[in-house]
Each structure stands twice: as structure tokens, then as C-alpha cells.
Design a protein around this motif. Structure first.
Motif, PDB file in Angstrom:
ATOM      1  N   ARG A 129      10.498 -36.246 -26.403  1.00 24.32           N
ATOM      2  CA  ARG A 129      11.245 -35.262 -26.539  1.00 24.32           C
ATOM      3  C   ARG A 129      10.746 -34.054 -26.208  1.00 24.32           C
ATOM      4  O   ARG A 129       9.448 -33.845 -25.811  1.00 24.32           O
ATOM      5  N   GLY A 130      11.643 -32.681 -26.149  1.00 21.65           N
ATOM      6  CA  GLY A 130      11.137 -31.577 -25.827  1.00 21.65           C
ATOM      7  C   GLY A 130      10.447 -30.860 -27.012  1.00 21.65           C
ATOM      8  O   GLY A 130      10.423 -31.423 -28.010  1.00 21.65           O
ATOM      9  N   PHE A 159       4.080 -34.560 -33.358  1.00 18.30           N
ATOM     10  CA  PHE A 159       3.069 -33.782 -32.641  1.00 18.30           C
ATOM     11  C   PHE A 159       3.418 -32.249 -33.034  1.00 18.30           C
ATOM     12  O   PHE A 159       4.280 -31.728 -32.263  1.00 18.30           O
ATOM     13  N   LEU A 205       2.396 -28.342 -32.144  1.00 17.22           N
ATOM     14  CA  LEU A 205       1.656 -27.436 -31.335  1.00 17.22           C
ATOM     15  C   LEU A 205       1.894 -26.111 -32.063  1.00 17.22           C
ATOM     16  O   LEU A 205       2.622 -25.446 -32.229  1.00 17.22           O
ATOM     17  N   PHE A 254      -1.080 -22.806 -25.345  1.00  8.88           N
ATOM     18  CA  PHE A 254      -1.024 -23.691 -26.342  1.00  8.88           C
ATOM     19  C   PHE A 254      -2.377 -24.098 -27.059  1.00  8.88           C
ATOM     20  O   PHE A 254      -3.521 -24.273 -26.411  1.00  8.88           O
ATOM     21  N   GLY A 255      -2.508 -24.611 -28.187  1.00 13.58           N
ATOM     22  CA  GLY A 255      -3.624 -25.189 -28.845  1.00 13.58           C
ATOM     23  C   GLY A 255      -3.660 -26.639 -28.542  1.00 13.58           C
ATOM     24  O   GLY A 255      -2.518 -27.163 -27.819  1.00 13.58           O
ATOM     25  N   ALA A 256      -4.547 -27.449 -29.106  1.00 16.16           N
ATOM     26  CA  ALA A 256      -4.638 -28.953 -28.535  1.00 16.16           C
ATOM     27  C   ALA A 256      -3.803 -29.970 -29.248  1.00 16.16           C
ATOM     28  O   ALA A 256      -3.469 -30.861 -29.172  1.00 16.16           O
ATOM     29  N   GLN A 265       9.949 -20.859 -16.402  1.00 18.54           N
ATOM     30  CA  GLN A 265       8.350 -21.300 -16.330  1.00 18.54           C
ATOM     31  C   GLN A 265       8.278 -22.752 -16.173  1.00 18.54           C
ATOM     32  O   GLN A 265       8.997 -23.679 -16.643  1.00 18.54           O
ATOM     33  N   TYR A 306       5.258 -25.974 -17.051  1.00 19.69           N
ATOM     34  CA  TYR A 306       4.073 -26.125 -17.688  1.00 19.69           C
ATOM     35  C   TYR A 306       3.661 -27.457 -17.269  1.00 19.69           C
ATOM     36  O   TYR A 306       4.747 -28.535 -16.994  1.00 19.69           O
ATOM     37  N   GLN A 359       1.843 -31.077 -18.848  1.00 21.19           N
ATOM     38  CA  GLN A 359       1.147 -31.534 -20.092  1.00 21.19           C
ATOM     39  C   GLN A 359       0.787 -32.964 -20.110  1.00 21.19           C
ATOM     40  O   GLN A 359       1.341 -33.766 -19.750  1.00 21.19           O
ATOM     41  N   ARG A 381      -2.150 -33.868 -25.394  1.00 22.27           N
ATOM     42  CA  ARG A 381      -2.513 -32.539 -25.282  1.00 22.27           C
ATOM     43  C   ARG A 381      -1.430 -31.447 -25.292  1.00 22.27           C
ATOM     44  O   ARG A 381      -0.341 -31.801 -25.234  1.00 22.27           O
ATOM     45  N   GLY A 382      -1.858 -30.181 -25.354  1.00 21.68           N
ATOM     46  CA  GLY A 382      -0.856 -29.221 -25.287  1.00 21.68           C
ATOM     47  C   GLY A 382      -0.322 -28.805 -23.913  1.00 21.68           C
ATOM     48  O   GLY A 382      -1.351 -28.948 -23.225  1.00 21.68           O
ATOM     49  N   PRO A 383       0.983 -28.174 -23.738  1.00 26.28           N
ATOM     50  CA  PRO A 383       1.327 -27.878 -22.386  1.00 26.28           C
ATOM     51  C   PRO A 383       0.367 -26.768 -21.923  1.00 26.28           C
ATOM     52  O   PRO A 383      -0.236 -25.887 -22.627  1.00 26.28           O
ATOM     53  N   PHE A 425       0.381 -23.543 -18.658  1.00 23.05           N
ATOM     54  CA  PHE A 425       1.089 -22.980 -17.869  1.00 23.05           C
ATOM     55  C   PHE A 425       0.779 -22.994 -16.565  1.00 23.05           C
ATOM     56  O   PHE A 425      -0.442 -23.203 -16.370  1.00 23.05           O
ATOM     57  N   LEU A 446       5.457 -19.161 -13.245  1.00 19.38           N
ATOM     58  CA  LEU A 446       6.694 -18.494 -13.696  1.00 19.38           C
ATOM     59  C   LEU A 446       7.328 -17.685 -12.417  1.00 19.38           C
ATOM     60  O   LEU A 446       6.911 -17.363 -11.532  1.00 19.38           O
ATOM     61  N   LEU A 466       6.798 -29.832 -17.693  1.00 21.57           N
ATOM     62  CA  LEU A 466       8.161 -29.205 -18.435  1.00 21.57           C
ATOM     63  C   LEU A 466       8.480 -28.092 -17.955  1.00 21.57           C
ATOM     64  O   LEU A 466       7.824 -27.061 -17.415  1.00 21.57           O
ATOM     65  N   PHE A 507      12.160 -24.860 -24.055  1.00 23.47           N
ATOM     66  CA  PHE A 507      11.625 -26.085 -23.394  1.00 23.47           C
ATOM     67  C   PHE A 507      12.468 -27.159 -22.917  1.00 23.47           C
ATOM     68  O   PHE A 507      13.370 -27.698 -23.778  1.00 23.47           O
ATOM     69  N   GLY A 508      12.579 -27.680 -21.889  1.00 25.59           N
ATOM     70  CA  GLY A 508      13.072 -29.166 -21.392  1.00 25.59           C
ATOM     71  C   GLY A 508      12.192 -30.076 -21.918  1.00 25.59           C
ATOM     72  O   GLY A 508      11.090 -29.955 -22.311  1.00 25.59           O
ATOM     73  N   ALA A 509      12.841 -31.285 -21.944  1.00 28.50           N
ATOM     74  CA  ALA A 509      11.953 -32.257 -22.516  1.00 28.50           C
ATOM     75  C   ALA A 509      11.029 -32.948 -21.298  1.00 28.50           C
ATOM     76  O   ALA A 509       9.997 -33.760 -21.784  1.00 28.50           O
TER      77      ALA A 509
END
Lengths: 114, 113
Positions: A42-43, A88, A90, A105-107, B34, B36, B38, B42-44, B46, B49, B89, B103-105
Motif C-alpha cells: 500500500r501507499g 511499517f 516511517l 525518510f528514516g530507515a 515528485q 521516489y 523505495q 527501507r524508507g523511500p 527522493f 521533482l 512511488l 503518495f501513491g502506492a
């Protein structure tokens, strides 16, 4: 340079237990701070954002709360976790509209509520 | 209602080909869009843009287009490599309403060697 720290990376908690996730940012001042939750496939769901110390905006009414006790510290909390809180999580920061709101973003923290 | 739609099916392409990912939105008037990347767990991160008054933006092997009439953005990776395999994303930054980015999925991309 700016860095963002988020911990723990993984957390397994029983239903009904409290939660505290912490996020800190280094190398910038007065950042906008965000908490997101991402379910599998999901987003990103925005949970909270903050434009300054003590200023919290909630996007989704739920079992969670957020606090910003210091400029670069953002905490996500719950008094009693539910199964549906698994996901999850973030943390992110941005410099605001001057930087076109690019988010860093963080991890992430993988939370499993059992 | 407001929606951001990215292809939920994974995109599989051969190394060296161009990958094209689509982001469509309805009932939004974004000031910026924007993209991103992922990686799993982990986090997205960037990538690019593009502003509402820009039609195209490039960065190395990446290219983004933005058509506010069609309400669509296309994200291209040329000469794709296995290391480009990730979820991508798209995100809309609203003209008003504070500092919210929607954000999109995401679309999962697999690049085969």
C-alpha cells in the motif's frame, strides 16, 4: 549534511502494550516532521505532521499520538496497541515550501503486534 | 474522490531497455509532483521533482513528464539495470493545505539481466 535516525528497526509487541518510536534529525533546524504508516503493498498513510515544537497535526483519528518535545525530535506513541497497528512506520523531515517539500525518510520501524 | 493511481502490477523488463511507469491522479491540483524510489524494508528516497508549469525534467538516466491536462506523470528509466529494481512511488504536493504530500502506492519494477 542532514541525517535522520529512527529506531528501533524492528519491534514485536503484545496487544495492549504501550509504544514509543523515536525519530531525530541532525544537520538542520526547524524541520517539518512527519510520521507515516505503510501497509504491505500500500501507499504511505500520513499519520501526523509537525511544523514546530509542540505543534502536531493529526491526519487520521486512531490509537496513536505524536509529540515533538524538541526541534529535531519526533515521537510516535500509543498507550495500548491494537493488532491493526502492525505495519511499517516511517519518519520523515522536509525543509518546507522553500525546498518544495521534498521529504527525507528514516530507515523505518517494522512493528508487529501479536 | 481524490485518487492517485499507479500500476499495481509489477513491471518486468530486460536490462538495457527503457522502463516507463505511470502515475495518474484525479481531483487534485498539485503544485509539484515528485518521484521516489523505495527498496524492500527501507524508507523511500527522493529522485526527481517536477513543477506544474514544467513538461519534462531529466536527471542522468531518469526522465519525468508532467501533463496537468491529462493529470498524468510518466517516469522513464533509460538503459535500465538490475540495480534499478525497486518500487517507485509518485507523490503530489498540494498547492494549499499546509505541508502535506500525498503518495501513491507505487509500482514494483524488476529488471532482468
Amino acid at each position: 549534511s542532514q541525517t535522520i535516525h529512527q529506531w528501533p528497526a524492528t519491534l514485536v509487541q503484545p496487544v495492549g502494550s504501550p509504544l514509543s518510536l523515536e525519530c531525530t534529525v541532525e544537520g538542520t533546524s526547524n524541520p517539518n516532521l512527519y510520521w507515516y504508516r505503510q501497509a504491505a503493498g500500500r501507499g504511505l498513510q500520513l499519520l501526523f505532521y509537525s511544523v514546530g515544537i509542540g505543534q502536531i497535526s493529526s491526519e487520521v483519528p486512531q490509537n496513536l499520538s505524536a509529540s515533538r518535545p524538541q526541534d529535531r525530535q519526533f515521537i510516535l506513541s500509543s498507550k495500548k496497541l491494537l493488532l491493526s497497528d502492525s505495519g511499517f512506520y516511517l519518519c520523515a523531515w522536509s525543509g518546507g515550501r522553500e525546498t518544495k517539500n521534498i521529504q527525507y525518510f528514516g530507515a523505518g520501524t517494522r512493528l508487529s503486534v501479536l | 474522490s481524490q485518487k492517485i493511481e499507479q500500476n499495481s502490477e509489477a513491471l518486468n523488463i530486460q536490462e538495457g531497455k527503457t522502463a516507463t511507469l505511470t502515475c495518474n491522479y484525479t481531483n487534485y491540483s498539485p503544485a509539484y509532483l515528485q518521484w521516489y524510489r523505495q527498496d524492500p524494508g527501507r524508507g523511500p528516497v527522493f529522485l526527481l521533482l517536477i513543477r506544474e508549469n514544467e513538461k519534462e525534467k531529466r536527471k542522468e538516466r531518469l526522465k519525468v513528464t508532467f501533463d496537468t491536462t491529462l493529470k498524468q506523470s510518466l517516469f522513464h528509466i533509460t538503459a535500465s539495470q538490475p540495480a534499478d529494481s525497486a518500487t517507485y512511488l509518485c507523490a503530489l504536493d498540494m498547492r494549499t493545505g499546509g505541508f502535506k504530500t500525498i503518495f501513491g502506492a507505487g509500482t514494483r519494477l524488476f529488471v532482468k539481466a
